[in-house]
Write a protein that holds these residues in place. Structure first.
Motif, PDB file in Angstrom:
ATOM      1  N   ARG A 190      -4.424  14.128 -19.514  1.00 40.68           N
ATOM      2  CA  ARG A 190      -4.980  12.860 -19.015  1.00 40.68           C
ATOM      3  C   ARG A 190      -4.756  11.703 -19.993  1.00 40.68           C
ATOM      4  NH1 ARG A 190      -9.267  11.423 -17.715  1.00 40.68           N
ATOM      5  NH2 ARG A 190      -8.957  10.719 -15.585  1.00 40.68           N
ATOM      6  N   ALA A 191      -3.750  11.837 -20.875  1.00 43.31           N
ATOM      7  CA  ALA A 191      -3.595  10.781 -21.892  1.00 43.31           C
ATOM      8  C   ALA A 191      -3.261   9.436 -21.256  1.00 43.31           C
ATOM      9  CB  ALA A 191      -2.508  11.178 -22.883  1.00 43.31           C
ATOM     10  N   LEU A 192      -2.527   9.471 -20.127  1.00 42.93           N
ATOM     11  CA  LEU A 192      -2.161   8.199 -19.470  1.00 42.93           C
ATOM     12  C   LEU A 192      -3.214   7.774 -18.450  1.00 42.93           C
ATOM     13  CD1 LEU A 192       1.674   8.796 -18.816  1.00 42.93           C
ATOM     14  CD2 LEU A 192       0.652   7.233 -20.516  1.00 42.93           C
ATOM     15  N   ALA A 193      -4.030   8.745 -18.011  1.00 41.57           N
ATOM     16  CA  ALA A 193      -4.920   8.491 -16.863  1.00 41.57           C
ATOM     17  C   ALA A 193      -5.840   7.293 -17.104  1.00 41.57           C
ATOM     18  CB  ALA A 193      -5.749   9.736 -16.573  1.00 41.57           C
ATOM     19  N   ASP A 194      -6.305   7.120 -18.318  1.00 44.28           N
ATOM     20  CA  ASP A 194      -7.260   6.027 -18.570  1.00 44.28           C
ATOM     21  C   ASP A 194      -6.600   4.822 -19.222  1.00 44.28           C
ATOM     22  OD1 ASP A 194      -9.270   8.801 -19.605  1.00 44.28           O
ATOM     23  OD2 ASP A 194      -9.173   7.831 -17.622  1.00 44.28           O
ATOM     24  N   ALA A 340       3.312  -5.398 -19.269  1.00 43.30           N
ATOM     25  CA  ALA A 340       2.629  -6.663 -19.600  1.00 43.30           C
ATOM     26  C   ALA A 340       2.097  -6.589 -21.036  1.00 43.30           C
ATOM     27  CB  ALA A 340       1.459  -6.852 -18.639  1.00 43.30           C
ATOM     28  N   GLU A 341       2.189  -7.687 -21.738  1.00 41.89           N
ATOM     29  CA  GLU A 341       1.729  -7.754 -23.131  1.00 41.89           C
ATOM     30  C   GLU A 341       0.306  -7.208 -23.255  1.00 41.89           C
ATOM     31  OE1 GLU A 341       3.888  -9.156 -25.325  1.00 41.89           O
ATOM     32  OE2 GLU A 341       2.620  -8.874 -27.080  1.00 41.89           O
ATOM     33  N   ALA A 342      -0.487  -7.618 -22.291  1.00 41.31           N
ATOM     34  CA  ALA A 342      -1.928  -7.263 -22.379  1.00 41.31           C
ATOM     35  C   ALA A 342      -2.138  -5.757 -22.291  1.00 41.31           C
ATOM     36  CB  ALA A 342      -2.676  -7.952 -21.247  1.00 41.31           C
ATOM     37  N   ASP A 343      -1.152  -5.068 -21.714  1.00 42.48           N
ATOM     38  CA  ASP A 343      -1.324  -3.615 -21.511  1.00 42.48           C
ATOM     39  C   ASP A 343      -1.025  -2.817 -22.775  1.00 42.48           C
ATOM     40  OD1 ASP A 343      -0.194  -3.539 -18.021  1.00 42.48           O
ATOM     41  OD2 ASP A 343      -2.123  -4.060 -18.983  1.00 42.48           O
ATOM     42  N   GLY A 344      -0.539  -3.527 -23.778  1.00 42.15           N
ATOM     43  CA  GLY A 344      -0.288  -2.826 -25.034  1.00 42.15           C
ATOM     44  C   GLY A 344       0.995  -2.013 -25.000  1.00 42.15           C
ATOM     45  N   PRO A 345       1.348  -1.412 -26.124  1.00 42.33           N
ATOM     46  CA  PRO A 345       2.635  -0.702 -26.237  1.00 42.33           C
ATOM     47  C   PRO A 345       2.682   0.541 -25.344  1.00 42.33           C
ATOM     48  CG  PRO A 345       1.287  -0.291 -28.186  1.00 42.33           C
ATOM     49  CD  PRO A 345       0.562  -1.321 -27.375  1.00 42.33           C
ATOM     50  N   VAL A 346       3.869   0.936 -24.992  1.00 38.64           N
ATOM     51  CA  VAL A 346       4.069   2.156 -24.186  1.00 38.64           C
ATOM     52  C   VAL A 346       3.576   3.366 -24.994  1.00 38.64           C
ATOM     53  CG1 VAL A 346       5.827   3.638 -23.150  1.00 38.64           C
ATOM     54  CG2 VAL A 346       6.057   1.148 -22.996  1.00 38.64           C
ATOM     55  N   PRO A 347       2.689   4.155 -24.417  1.00 43.35           N
ATOM     56  CA  PRO A 347       2.151   5.309 -25.172  1.00 43.35           C
ATOM     57  C   PRO A 347       3.238   6.324 -25.523  1.00 43.35           C
ATOM     58  CG  PRO A 347       0.842   4.864 -23.191  1.00 43.35           C
ATOM     59  CD  PRO A 347       2.085   4.041 -23.082  1.00 43.35           C
ATOM     60  N   ILE A 348       3.155   6.845 -26.743  1.00 44.25           N
ATOM     61  CA  ILE A 348       4.041   7.939 -27.173  1.00 44.25           C
ATOM     62  C   ILE A 348       3.148   9.160 -27.370  1.00 44.25           C
ATOM     63  CG2 ILE A 348       5.537   8.770 -29.040  1.00 44.25           C
ATOM     64  CD1 ILE A 348       6.632   5.929 -29.253  1.00 44.25           C
ATOM     65  N   LEU A 349       3.389  10.210 -26.593  1.00 45.09           N
ATOM     66  CA  LEU A 349       2.407  11.289 -26.452  1.00 45.09           C
ATOM     67  C   LEU A 349       2.883  12.633 -26.991  1.00 45.09           C
ATOM     68  CD1 LEU A 349       1.602  10.528 -22.689  1.00 45.09           C
ATOM     69  CD2 LEU A 349       0.337   9.698 -24.695  1.00 45.09           C
ATOM     70  N   PRO A 374      -3.453  11.408 -12.662  1.00 40.71           N
ATOM     71  CA  PRO A 374      -4.878  11.027 -12.738  1.00 40.71           C
ATOM     72  C   PRO A 374      -5.821  12.221 -12.844  1.00 40.71           C
ATOM     73  CG  PRO A 374      -4.001  10.635 -10.532  1.00 40.71           C
ATOM     74  CD  PRO A 374      -2.839  11.012 -11.392  1.00 40.71           C
ATOM     75  N   THR A 375      -5.390  13.384 -12.331  1.00 37.59           N
ATOM     76  CA  THR A 375      -6.269  14.560 -12.460  1.00 37.59           C
ATOM     77  C   THR A 375      -6.093  15.202 -13.833  1.00 37.59           C
ATOM     78  OG1 THR A 375      -4.631  16.196 -11.750  1.00 37.59           O
ATOM     79  CG2 THR A 375      -5.844  15.046 -10.013  1.00 37.59           C
ATOM     80  N   GLY A 376      -4.935  14.984 -14.455  1.00 38.02           N
ATOM     81  CA  GLY A 376      -4.651  15.659 -15.727  1.00 38.02           C
ATOM     82  C   GLY A 376      -4.384  17.139 -15.535  1.00 38.02           C
ATOM     83  N   GLU A 383      -2.552  19.424  -9.235  1.00 38.25           N
ATOM     84  CA  GLU A 383      -1.674  18.537 -10.023  1.00 38.25           C
ATOM     85  C   GLU A 383      -1.331  17.324  -9.146  1.00 38.25           C
ATOM     86  OE1 GLU A 383       2.563  19.927 -10.445  1.00 38.25           O
ATOM     87  OE2 GLU A 383       1.738  20.556 -12.371  1.00 38.25           O
ATOM     88  N   TRP A 384      -1.234  16.126  -9.773  1.00 41.08           N
ATOM     89  CA  TRP A 384      -1.033  14.953  -8.919  1.00 41.08           C
ATOM     90  C   TRP A 384      -0.359  13.805  -9.667  1.00 41.08           C
ATOM     91  CZ3 TRP A 384      -0.810  14.245  -3.959  1.00 41.08           C
ATOM     92  CH2 TRP A 384      -0.873  12.937  -3.412  1.00 41.08           C
ATOM     93  N   ALA A 385       0.322  12.969  -8.898  1.00 43.24           N
ATOM     94  CA  ALA A 385       0.794  11.670  -9.390  1.00 43.24           C
ATOM     95  C   ALA A 385       0.734  10.736  -8.183  1.00 43.24           C
ATOM     96  CB  ALA A 385       2.213  11.754  -9.932  1.00 43.24           C
ATOM     97  N   ASP A 386       0.130   9.570  -8.354  1.00 42.55           N
ATOM     98  CA  ASP A 386       0.005   8.628  -7.225  1.00 42.55           C
ATOM     99  C   ASP A 386       1.384   8.130  -6.791  1.00 42.55           C
ATOM    100  OD1 ASP A 386      -2.757   8.804  -7.219  1.00 42.55           O
ATOM    101  OD2 ASP A 386      -2.998   7.198  -8.699  1.00 42.55           O
ATOM    102  N   PRO A 387       1.547   7.856  -5.503  1.00 42.76           N
ATOM    103  CA  PRO A 387       2.852   7.387  -5.007  1.00 42.76           C
ATOM    104  C   PRO A 387       3.405   6.192  -5.794  1.00 42.76           C
ATOM    105  CG  PRO A 387       1.443   7.976  -3.162  1.00 42.76           C
ATOM    106  CD  PRO A 387       0.607   8.122  -4.411  1.00 42.76           C
ATOM    107  N   GLU A 388       2.523   5.235  -6.120  1.00 47.87           N
ATOM    108  CA  GLU A 388       3.069   4.069  -6.842  1.00 47.87           C
ATOM    109  C   GLU A 388       3.514   4.458  -8.258  1.00 47.87           C
ATOM    110  OE1 GLU A 388       0.197   4.281  -5.431  1.00 47.87           O
ATOM    111  OE2 GLU A 388      -1.473   3.804  -6.781  1.00 47.87           O
ATOM    112  N   ASP A 389       2.877   5.489  -8.830  1.00 42.00           N
ATOM    113  CA  ASP A 389       3.305   5.917 -10.171  1.00 42.00           C
ATOM    114  C   ASP A 389       4.606   6.723 -10.091  1.00 42.00           C
ATOM    115  OD1 ASP A 389       1.168   4.636 -11.213  1.00 42.00           O
ATOM    116  OD2 ASP A 389       0.005   6.429 -11.742  1.00 42.00           O
ATOM    117  N   ARG A 390       4.776   7.452  -8.985  1.00 41.22           N
ATOM    118  CA  ARG A 390       6.048   8.166  -8.809  1.00 41.22           C
ATOM    119  C   ARG A 390       7.205   7.133  -8.778  1.00 41.22           C
ATOM    120  NH1 ARG A 390       3.994  11.574  -3.495  1.00 41.22           N
ATOM    121  NH2 ARG A 390       1.880  11.900  -4.289  1.00 41.22           N
TER     122      ARG A 390
END
Ligand code: HGY
Ligand code: MN
Ligand code: MN
Ligand code: MN
Length: 407
Positions: A190-194, A340-349, A374-376, A383-390
């Motif tokens: 769930r590192a990206l979920a939040d 977007a700048e406000a979203d901060g750097p791309v996470p490296i996991l 989102p379920t992690g 297991e899941w990934a939202d359509p817009e995230d796909r």
């Protein structure tokens, strides 16, 4: 976006009839159908589909040869697995080819879209078998003799699928052809979920492995055998499972015993043999070794206490994988152009999940993209990934491939 059509076509293949999890195991009918789906979808895009000596599939955009960029993942599943682990990377790769063509992009290097065999090791027990074979990570004779639960060997299953098991082995052409390999994968956590990020970049893969434990006791009658006369292998197994959990907690590691075979597996017969598999993973080698050796000691002591003979052997191990920092940072910079700048750097996991990209990383510069889950949850129908995230994953992969294919 072509992703949805591709996804809809693949989705039913290997899915349990109640619409739950997947049972897509190497060289079974479901796997053959999934490979046929891939071959058809790739050929429909004018890609040149080839099967390498180990049964991995490669669909080429451009003439196969050195300097290529490769992407892809796997189509096999764990028992009752989720829809995304593996297939998301394969479908996204084909959809990324469509996306690049829609943008009018013309690659300056060949692109290979790949499907590795037996990534989960669900049928034959060794994960990433296709990539390990191609990189010389497992002896071909050992691979040929791996068996499934009913005793069918890898060789026999591969042959029944129409391929030649005598040809399996190291494939120098892979490292000679591929300058870089990028695998897109659903995040298994769930590192990206939040976060506001639909896509992240892999940093490292924890060292991990699988160990087979055999507890040999003495079959006897459940009702007439006195407790003092028993050599019941279930007891040391029970102690070992609890010890594994305690060791994982004390080393902030992961230890799982999720598969066991009980012989003869009768309600009223004390087992003669119990085989069980330890899946252990930790952030560093020292912690992993401490957990595994602690489990071994606990199993041996409990076995002695119960008059049971214990053996334990590694079936597969993967050392710590640190993905190429320059490639990792290059992907993060490419993705960052959309963030977007406000979203901060791309996470490296970091991750505790193994991947073919991890196996390849010792031979080819390799990177991974993770798509938000989102379920992690993974290795489960939930297991899941939202359509817009796909779709965000396809755009991200297309951006990354465009960058890599332009130099
Ligand atoms: O088990 C793993 O880490 C991977 O999903 N095969
Ligand atoms: Mn998996
Ligand atoms: Mn996977
Ligand atoms: Mn009886």
């Amino acid at each position: 976006m072509s992703f949805d059509r591709l996804w809809a076509d693949l989705l039913p293949i290997g899915r349990s009839t109640d619409g739950g999890g997947y049972h897509r195991y190497s060289w079974t009918g479901a796997d053959t159908d999934a490979r046929a789906w891939f071959t058809e979808a790739a050929a429909a895009r004018g890609l040149d589909v080839r099967t390498d000596r180990n049964g991995n599939l490669w669909a080429w955009w451009g003439a196969p040869g050195p300097g290529a960029v490769a992407t892809g993942s796997h189509l096999d599943s764990v028992p009752d697995g989720g829809a995304f682990d593996g297939p998301l990377g394969v479908v996204s790769a084909l959809a990324a080819v469509d996306e690049l063509r829609a943008r009018g992009f013309v690659p300056e290097r060949p692109l290979a879209v790949g499907v590795f065999v037996e990534e989960e090791g669900a049928r034959f027990g060794v994960p990433c078998l296709g990539s390990r074979l191609s990189t010389g990570g497992i002896d071909p004779d050992r691979a040929r003799s791996l068996t499934d639960a009913s005793g069918v060997t890898w060789a026999a299953a591969m042959e029944a699928a129409g391929l030649d098991p005598e040809g399996i082995g190291p494939d120098p052409g892979l490292a000679e052809s591929f300058d870089v390999f990028v695998e897109l994968h659903v995040e298994q956590g769930r590192a990206l979920a939040d976060t506001p990020h639909a896509v992240g970049v892999a940093g490292s893969i924890w060292p991990h492995g699988r160990w087979r434990m055999d507890f040999t006791g003495r079959a006897d009658h459940a009702g007439t055998t006195r407790l003092v006369d028993r050599a019941d292998p279930m007891l040391p197994l029970a102690h070992t499972i609890l010890a594994a959990r305690a060791l994982a907690e004390s080393h902030d590691a992961r230890a799982t015993v999720a598969k066991a075979h009980i012989t003869p597996n009768g309600t009223n017969a004390i087992p003669s043999l119990v085989s069980a598999w330890l899946d252990a993973r930790a952030a560093d080698e020292a912690a992993l070794t401490a957990v595994v050796e602690g489990v071994r000691e606990a199993a041996e002591k409990a076995s002695r206490d119960h008059g049971v003979v214990h053996t334990m052997a590694a079936e597969s191990t993967t050392p710590l994988v640190e993905f190429s920092h320059s490639l990792r940072d290059r992907l993060a910079a490419t993705l960052g152009e959309r963030v977007a700048e406000a979203d901060g750097p791309v996470p490296i996991l970091p991750t505790g999940a193994g991947h073919d990209a991890g196996v390849l990383s010792a031979h080819v510069p390799t990177a991974m993209l993770y798509v938000r889950n989102p379920t992690g949850v993974s290795h489960s129908p939930h297991e899941w990934a939202d359509p817009e995230d796909r779709h965000a994953g396809v755009r991200a992969l297309a951006d990354v491939l465009a960058d890599l294919l332009s130099t």
